[in-house]
Motif scaffolding. Structure first.
Motif, PDB file in Angstrom:
ATOM      1  N   LEU A  13       0.583  -1.264  -0.096  1.00 47.09           N
ATOM      2  CA  LEU A  13       0.113  -0.311  -0.161  1.00 47.09           C
ATOM      3  C   LEU A  13       0.838   1.537  -0.004  1.00 47.09           C
ATOM      4  O   LEU A  13       0.090   2.556  -0.282  1.00 47.09           O
ATOM      5  CB  LEU A  13      -0.870   0.133   1.248  1.00 47.09           C
ATOM      6  N   GLY A  14       1.972   1.752   0.748  1.00 49.26           N
ATOM      7  CA  GLY A  14       2.918   2.397   0.467  1.00 49.26           C
ATOM      8  C   GLY A  14       2.500   3.222   1.666  1.00 49.26           C
ATOM      9  O   GLY A  14       2.870   3.840   1.855  1.00 49.26           O
ATOM     10  N   LYS A  15       1.092   3.274   2.285  1.00 45.71           N
ATOM     11  CA  LYS A  15       0.739   3.912   4.010  1.00 45.71           C
ATOM     12  C   LYS A  15       0.029   3.075   4.363  1.00 45.71           C
ATOM     13  O   LYS A  15       0.370   2.262   4.595  1.00 45.71           O
ATOM     14  CB  LYS A  15      -0.651   4.817   3.139  1.00 45.71           C
ATOM     15  N   THR A  16      -0.888   4.012   5.984  1.00 45.46           N
ATOM     16  CA  THR A  16      -0.735   2.932   6.583  1.00 45.46           C
ATOM     17  C   THR A  16      -2.122   2.694   5.858  1.00 45.46           C
ATOM     18  O   THR A  16      -2.868   2.507   4.764  1.00 45.46           O
ATOM     19  CB  THR A  16      -1.375   4.090   8.246  1.00 45.46           C
ATOM     20  N   ILE A  17      -2.925   1.531   7.509  1.00 49.22           N
ATOM     21  CA  ILE A  17      -3.593   0.431   7.344  1.00 49.22           C
ATOM     22  C   ILE A  17      -4.819   1.430   6.105  1.00 49.22           C
ATOM     23  O   ILE A  17      -5.833   1.440   6.012  1.00 49.22           O
ATOM     24  CB  ILE A  17      -3.960  -0.238   8.148  1.00 49.22           C
ATOM     25  N   THR A  18      -5.371   2.962   7.220  1.00 53.28           N
ATOM     26  CA  THR A  18      -6.049   3.572   7.060  1.00 53.28           C
ATOM     27  C   THR A  18      -7.081   4.021   5.707  1.00 53.28           C
ATOM     28  O   THR A  18      -7.980   5.093   5.219  1.00 53.28           O
ATOM     29  CB  THR A  18      -6.061   4.892   7.954  1.00 53.28           C
ATOM     30  N   HIS A  19      -5.622   3.401   4.516  1.00 53.42           N
ATOM     31  CA  HIS A  19      -5.652   4.647   3.484  1.00 53.42           C
ATOM     32  C   HIS A  19      -6.190   2.955   2.518  1.00 53.42           C
ATOM     33  O   HIS A  19      -6.103   3.238   1.239  1.00 53.42           O
ATOM     34  CB  HIS A  19      -4.742   4.466   2.292  1.00 53.42           C
ATOM     35  N   SER A  43       0.848   1.977  17.804  1.00 56.53           N
ATOM     36  CA  SER A  43       2.304   1.891  17.776  1.00 56.53           C
ATOM     37  C   SER A  43       2.397   1.230  18.645  1.00 56.53           C
ATOM     38  O   SER A  43       1.332   1.441  19.266  1.00 56.53           O
ATOM     39  CB  SER A  43       2.174   3.365  17.937  1.00 56.53           C
ATOM     40  N   PHE A  44       3.503   0.404  19.192  1.00 56.96           N
ATOM     41  CA  PHE A  44       4.081  -0.079  20.330  1.00 56.96           C
ATOM     42  C   PHE A  44       3.707   1.116  21.949  1.00 56.96           C
ATOM     43  O   PHE A  44       3.523   0.166  22.546  1.00 56.96           O
ATOM     44  CB  PHE A  44       5.636  -0.320  20.094  1.00 56.96           C
ATOM     45  N   GLY A 119      -0.443  -6.186   6.962  1.00 53.74           N
ATOM     46  CA  GLY A 119       0.587  -6.154   8.208  1.00 53.74           C
ATOM     47  C   GLY A 119       1.734  -5.367   7.340  1.00 53.74           C
ATOM     48  O   GLY A 119       1.417  -4.845   6.635  1.00 53.74           O
ATOM     49  N   ASP A 120       2.407  -4.816   8.414  1.00 48.80           N
ATOM     50  CA  ASP A 120       4.074  -4.026   8.670  1.00 48.80           C
ATOM     51  C   ASP A 120       4.780  -4.883   8.272  1.00 48.80           C
ATOM     52  O   ASP A 120       5.982  -4.154   7.860  1.00 48.80           O
ATOM     53  CB  ASP A 120       3.603  -3.071   9.544  1.00 48.80           C
ATOM     54  N   ARG A 121       4.710  -6.256   8.548  1.00 45.50           N
ATOM     55  CA  ARG A 121       6.004  -6.856   8.290  1.00 45.50           C
ATOM     56  C   ARG A 121       6.518  -8.220   7.674  1.00 45.50           C
ATOM     57  O   ARG A 121       5.386  -8.963   6.653  1.00 45.50           O
ATOM     58  CB  ARG A 121       6.268  -7.693  10.068  1.00 45.50           C
ATOM     59  N   LEU A 122       7.033  -8.077   6.811  1.00 47.79           N
ATOM     60  CA  LEU A 122       7.291  -9.136   5.005  1.00 47.79           C
ATOM     61  C   LEU A 122       7.815 -10.815   6.453  1.00 47.79           C
ATOM     62  O   LEU A 122       6.916 -11.318   5.832  1.00 47.79           O
ATOM     63  CB  LEU A 122       8.791  -8.340   4.885  1.00 47.79           C
ATOM     64  N   PHE A 123       8.163 -10.727   7.116  1.00 44.18           N
ATOM     65  CA  PHE A 123       9.043 -11.791   8.072  1.00 44.18           C
ATOM     66  C   PHE A 123       8.091 -12.417   8.964  1.00 44.18           C
ATOM     67  O   PHE A 123       8.262 -13.861   9.482  1.00 44.18           O
ATOM     68  CB  PHE A 123      10.251 -11.601   8.520  1.00 44.18           C
ATOM     69  N   GLU A 140       2.724   0.500   6.219  1.00 43.23           N
ATOM     70  CA  GLU A 140       3.671   1.458   6.367  1.00 43.23           C
ATOM     71  C   GLU A 140       3.045   0.895   8.103  1.00 43.23           C
ATOM     72  O   GLU A 140       1.788   1.125   8.151  1.00 43.23           O
ATOM     73  CB  GLU A 140       3.306   2.953   6.052  1.00 43.23           C
ATOM     74  N   PRO A 141       4.519   1.250   9.192  1.00 41.57           N
ATOM     75  CA  PRO A 141       3.450   1.058  10.269  1.00 41.57           C
ATOM     76  C   PRO A 141       2.691   2.400  10.709  1.00 41.57           C
ATOM     77  O   PRO A 141       3.579   3.736  10.023  1.00 41.57           O
ATOM     78  CB  PRO A 141       4.921   1.352  11.108  1.00 41.57           C
ATOM     79  N   MET A 142       1.830   2.336  12.039  1.00 39.98           N
ATOM     80  CA  MET A 142       1.217   2.957  12.583  1.00 39.98           C
ATOM     81  C   MET A 142       2.582   3.921  13.006  1.00 39.98           C
ATOM     82  O   MET A 142       3.082   3.190  14.098  1.00 39.98           O
ATOM     83  CB  MET A 142       0.183   3.079  13.170  1.00 39.98           C
ATOM     84  N   ALA A 143       3.468   5.418  13.724  1.00 41.15           N
ATOM     85  CA  ALA A 143       3.779   5.416  13.513  1.00 41.15           C
ATOM     86  C   ALA A 143       4.059   7.623  14.282  1.00 41.15           C
ATOM     87  O   ALA A 143       3.777   7.931  12.589  1.00 41.15           O
ATOM     88  CB  ALA A 143       5.467   4.822  13.364  1.00 41.15           C
ATOM     89  N   GLU A 144       5.043   7.760  14.686  1.00 41.52           N
ATOM     90  CA  GLU A 144       4.944   9.462  14.531  1.00 41.52           C
ATOM     91  C   GLU A 144       6.794   9.161  13.348  1.00 41.52           C
ATOM     92  O   GLU A 144       7.132   8.208  13.318  1.00 41.52           O
ATOM     93  CB  GLU A 144       5.311   9.959  15.463  1.00 41.52           C
ATOM     94  N   LEU A 145       5.490  10.397  12.240  1.00 37.05           N
ATOM     95  CA  LEU A 145       7.593  10.554  11.350  1.00 37.05           C
ATOM     96  C   LEU A 145       8.340  10.156  11.379  1.00 37.05           C
ATOM     97  O   LEU A 145       9.259  10.160  10.995  1.00 37.05           O
ATOM     98  CB  LEU A 145       6.969  11.699  10.496  1.00 37.05           C
TER      99      LEU A 145
END
Length: 191
Positions: A13-19, A43-44, A119-123, A140-145
């Motif tokens: 997606l290249g963006k967070t899940i909300t997209h 985010s953690f 999800g945000d992880r390949l492995f 992309e992960p949900m995180a602060e830029l």
């Protein structure tokens, strides 16, 4: 199946899940979603679901069933997040193990190929979904830029290793503008 194919998401997606829009889900004929939790939804560093995520779920939930499947072993954390969004969940999944993904898909009573692992992880997320035969979506992960580069060294290493194995992530990234979405022009799935 080669290592590269196991790590290749069907859609980056290249963006967070909300997209991840209803239009995208319909275009790929997806009937169910299995969502990772940590960094995909929350985010953690956070303990609460954002208003943006609540809004996204309100838009997606009427369209298809959703399950949360997390590797996190804290039932308290994952259960609290699941309860706050009123979704069924499984914790301690041990992805890339397929066992708990299979459990969630069976409860949806859908063909596995019509359910996406997001999800945000390949492995973990992508590998587990591909091993089960699901449609896989890397977000992309949900995180602060400002914290992304520091906090995601493991994810960055996974991306680097995957690219060395021949996984195409750059060409798979899509831009899905919500107001001018045209599936025939805007979507070019991963190879």
């Amino acid at each position: 199946m080669t290592k590269a194919k196991l790590l290749q998401p069907n859609l980056t997606l290249g963006k967070t899940i909300t997209h991840l829009s209803p239009e995208i889900l319909r275009f790929y004929h997806l009937k169910g979603l299995v969502l990772d939790v940590d960094e995909t939804l929350v985010s953690f560093k956070e303990t609460d679901v954002s208003e943006e995520l609540h809004d996204w779920l309100a838009e997606i939930r009427p369209i298809l069933p959703i399950w949360l499947v997390s590797n996190n072993i804290s039932e308290n954390r994952i259960g609290r997040i699941a309860k706050s969004v009123n979704l069924p969940y499984l914790f301690g999944a041990g992805k890339p193990s397929r066992r708990k993904l299979r459990h969630a898909v069976q409860h949806m009573d859908l063909p596995v190929s019509q359910v996406a692992m997001v999800g945000d992880r390949l492995f973990t997320d992508v590998l587990a979904g591909n091993r089960l035969g699901m449609f896989t979506i890397l977000v992309e992960p949900m995180a602060e830029l400002g914290s992304v580069a520091r906090s995601y060294s493991l994810r960055n290493l996974e991306v680097w290793i995957s690219k060395q194995l021949g996984v195409s992530l750059h060409h798979a990234q899509q831009d899905f503008p919500s107001s001018s979405f045209n599936p025939k022009e805007d979507i070019k799935p991963s190879k």
